[in-house]
Scaffold this motif. Sequence first.
Motif, PDB file in Angstrom:
ATOM      1  N   UNK A 122      42.512  45.484  61.006  1.00  0.00           N
ATOM      2  CA  UNK A 122      43.543  46.677  61.022  1.00  0.00           C
ATOM      3  C   UNK A 122      43.709  47.612  62.478  1.00  0.00           C
ATOM      4  N   UNK A 123      42.237  47.487  63.034  1.00  0.00           N
ATOM      5  CA  UNK A 123      42.018  48.666  64.507  1.00  0.00           C
ATOM      6  C   UNK A 123      42.274  47.423  65.229  1.00  0.00           C
ATOM      7  N   UNK A 124      42.327  46.259  65.057  1.00  0.00           N
ATOM      8  CA  UNK A 124      42.376  45.104  66.028  1.00  0.00           C
ATOM      9  C   UNK A 124      43.298  45.239  66.358  1.00  0.00           C
ATOM     10  N   UNK A 125      44.367  45.162  65.979  1.00  0.00           N
ATOM     11  CA  UNK A 125      46.263  45.199  66.048  1.00  0.00           C
ATOM     12  C   UNK A 125      46.548  44.381  65.814  1.00  0.00           C
ATOM     13  N   UNK A 126      46.078  43.172  64.381  1.00  0.00           N
ATOM     14  CA  UNK A 126      46.630  42.026  63.903  1.00  0.00           C
ATOM     15  C   UNK A 126      47.100  42.288  62.588  1.00  0.00           C
ATOM     16  N   UNK A 165      44.249  55.689  63.365  1.00  0.00           N
ATOM     17  CA  UNK A 165      44.760  54.283  64.241  1.00  0.00           C
ATOM     18  C   UNK A 165      46.306  54.181  64.129  1.00  0.00           C
ATOM     19  N   UNK A 166      47.312  54.629  63.056  1.00  0.00           N
ATOM     20  CA  UNK A 166      49.218  54.345  63.609  1.00  0.00           C
ATOM     21  C   UNK A 166      49.212  55.759  64.694  1.00  0.00           C
ATOM     22  N   UNK A 178      51.605  49.658  72.530  1.00  0.00           N
ATOM     23  CA  UNK A 178      51.729  49.751  71.204  1.00  0.00           C
ATOM     24  C   UNK A 178      52.467  51.212  70.464  1.00  0.00           C
ATOM     25  N   UNK A 179      53.608  51.818  69.710  1.00  0.00           N
ATOM     26  CA  UNK A 179      53.608  52.741  69.494  1.00  0.00           C
ATOM     27  C   UNK A 179      53.439  53.879  68.311  1.00  0.00           C
ATOM     28  N   UNK A 180      53.526  55.505  68.181  1.00  0.00           N
ATOM     29  CA  UNK A 180      52.655  55.486  66.904  1.00  0.00           C
ATOM     30  C   UNK A 180      54.455  55.090  66.158  1.00  0.00           C
ATOM     31  N   UNK A 181      53.426  55.128  64.972  1.00  0.00           N
ATOM     32  CA  UNK A 181      54.557  54.682  63.506  1.00  0.00           C
ATOM     33  C   UNK A 181      54.661  56.542  63.122  1.00  0.00           C
TER      34      UNK A 181
END
Length: 431
Positions: A122-126, A165-166, A178-181
Motif C-alpha cells: 500500500x505504501x508503494x502506491x500500487x 499513509x492515507x 496523490x491527495x489525502x483520502x
Amino acid sequence: MEQQRTRRPRGGPPWARHGGPPRPWERPWEPAWEQGGGGPPLMRHWEARRHAARLPWPSTLALAAFVMIGTSFAARNQGGDREQLDALARVLLLVGPAFLLLRNRLPVLSVFGVCATTLVYIGGGYPYGPVLVTVAVGVFAAVVAGHRRAAWCAVGGLWAGHALIAHWLYRHLPPEGDAALPWTHELPVAAWVAAILAAAELVRVRREVWARERAERAAAEKRRADEERLRIARELHDVLAHSISVINVQAGVGLALLDSDPEQARTALTTIKGASKEALGEVRQVLDTLRTPGEAPRAPAPGLDRLPELVEQAASAGLNVEVETEGERAALSPGTDLAAFRIVQEALTNVVRHSGSRTARVRLTYAPGRLRLRIDDEGPATGTDAGGSGNGLAGMRERAAGLGGTIEAGPRPDGGFRVLADLPVQPKETK
C-alpha cells in the motif's frame, strides 16, 4: 573372552533388523489405538501435529493466483490513480501468500509477515484489490489457532499504517500528486477488519465448544466403561465367591471322608459337580453379555425367586439357613431383585467362610416402597483365611448405593455378625 553376537532374522517386519519395534510416531500407517498405550486421544494428538506440519500448498497457490489475476484487473479499473504493477509489486503480491504457507506451523509469523507485506504494497502506491484477502486469511488462521492478541496487533498495525499513509505520508510516497483520502474512507476499512475478526472469533469459539463436547463425550464413555467394568467384576465376584466357597467346603469333607465314609465323600463330590456347573453357567451368562452387548441375555438374571436354591446350596456346605418373610411381597424391578439376591448370597458366603456357626437367619421385610434384608449368624468368627478377596462387603455397598439404598454390616453386640440392607422397590432414577 569372545564377545557373543546376536543375529537378527533377515525376514519379518523391517524393524526386526533394527533392534525392536518402532515407536508410535514411526508407524504412521497404523491407527494410534493399535500402536499400544495411546488410544484415540493420542491419535488425535499426532493427527493435529501432522496437520500443523503439513504446508497448505494447494490453497496457497490458488490464493496467489487469485490475488495476482484479481489485482491485474483492479489496476485496469483504477487507471492512472495508482502506480503501475511493476516487478516489485508482483513480488510483493507473491510474498504475502508465501507467508501463508506458514499459517499452520507459525501462525504469528505468518500474520505479521502478511500484514507487513501488505503495508509495504500500500505504501508503494500500487492498486487496491484482492491483496487484502491474504490479510483476511492470515488473521483468520492466527485467531483460530488461539493467537488472538497477535492477530489483533497485526491487523491493528496494518490499519494504523494505512491511516498514516492515507492522511499524512501520502505527499512523500508514490504516486505523485496523490491527495489525502477522506476520513469516511476509514469506515469501510474498519468494518472490514471487524468482520474478519468477528468471523475468526466465531470459528474459534465453535471449535472450542466442539473440542469441549468431544472431551465430555470421551469422559462419559470412559465413565460408562469403568462402571460397566466394575459391574462385571462385581457380578463375577459374587458368582464365583459363593460357588467356590461351597466347593472348598465340600472338597474338605470329601478328603476327610474318602477312606472312612466313601458314600458321604461321593455326595460331597456330587455337590462339587453341581456347584461348579452352576458357576460355569452364570459366568457364561455374564460373558455372553460382553460378546453380544446389543442382545438380551439368554437366561434371566437371578432374583429372590431363586432363594430356595441358594438355601439348598448353603445346606450342601453344612450351613442351615432359616428364611423369614414379613409383609406382603411386592414385585421388584430387575435391578433390585438381582441386588437383593446377590447381597443374601454374599452374606451367606461370608458365613460359610468366616463363621464357626452352622446356622444363619435371613429375614425379608416388605414395606411400602422398600425392601429390607437382615442376615444374621451366631458366630463366632473363625479368624482363618478362607481365601476371599475382601471385596464382598464393598460389592454389597456398591449394589445398594447404585439403587439409592443403604447397607450396614458389622459384628453384633452379643457376638456373631449381622448384615442390614435397605433397598427401594423401584431403582433410583439416574440423570
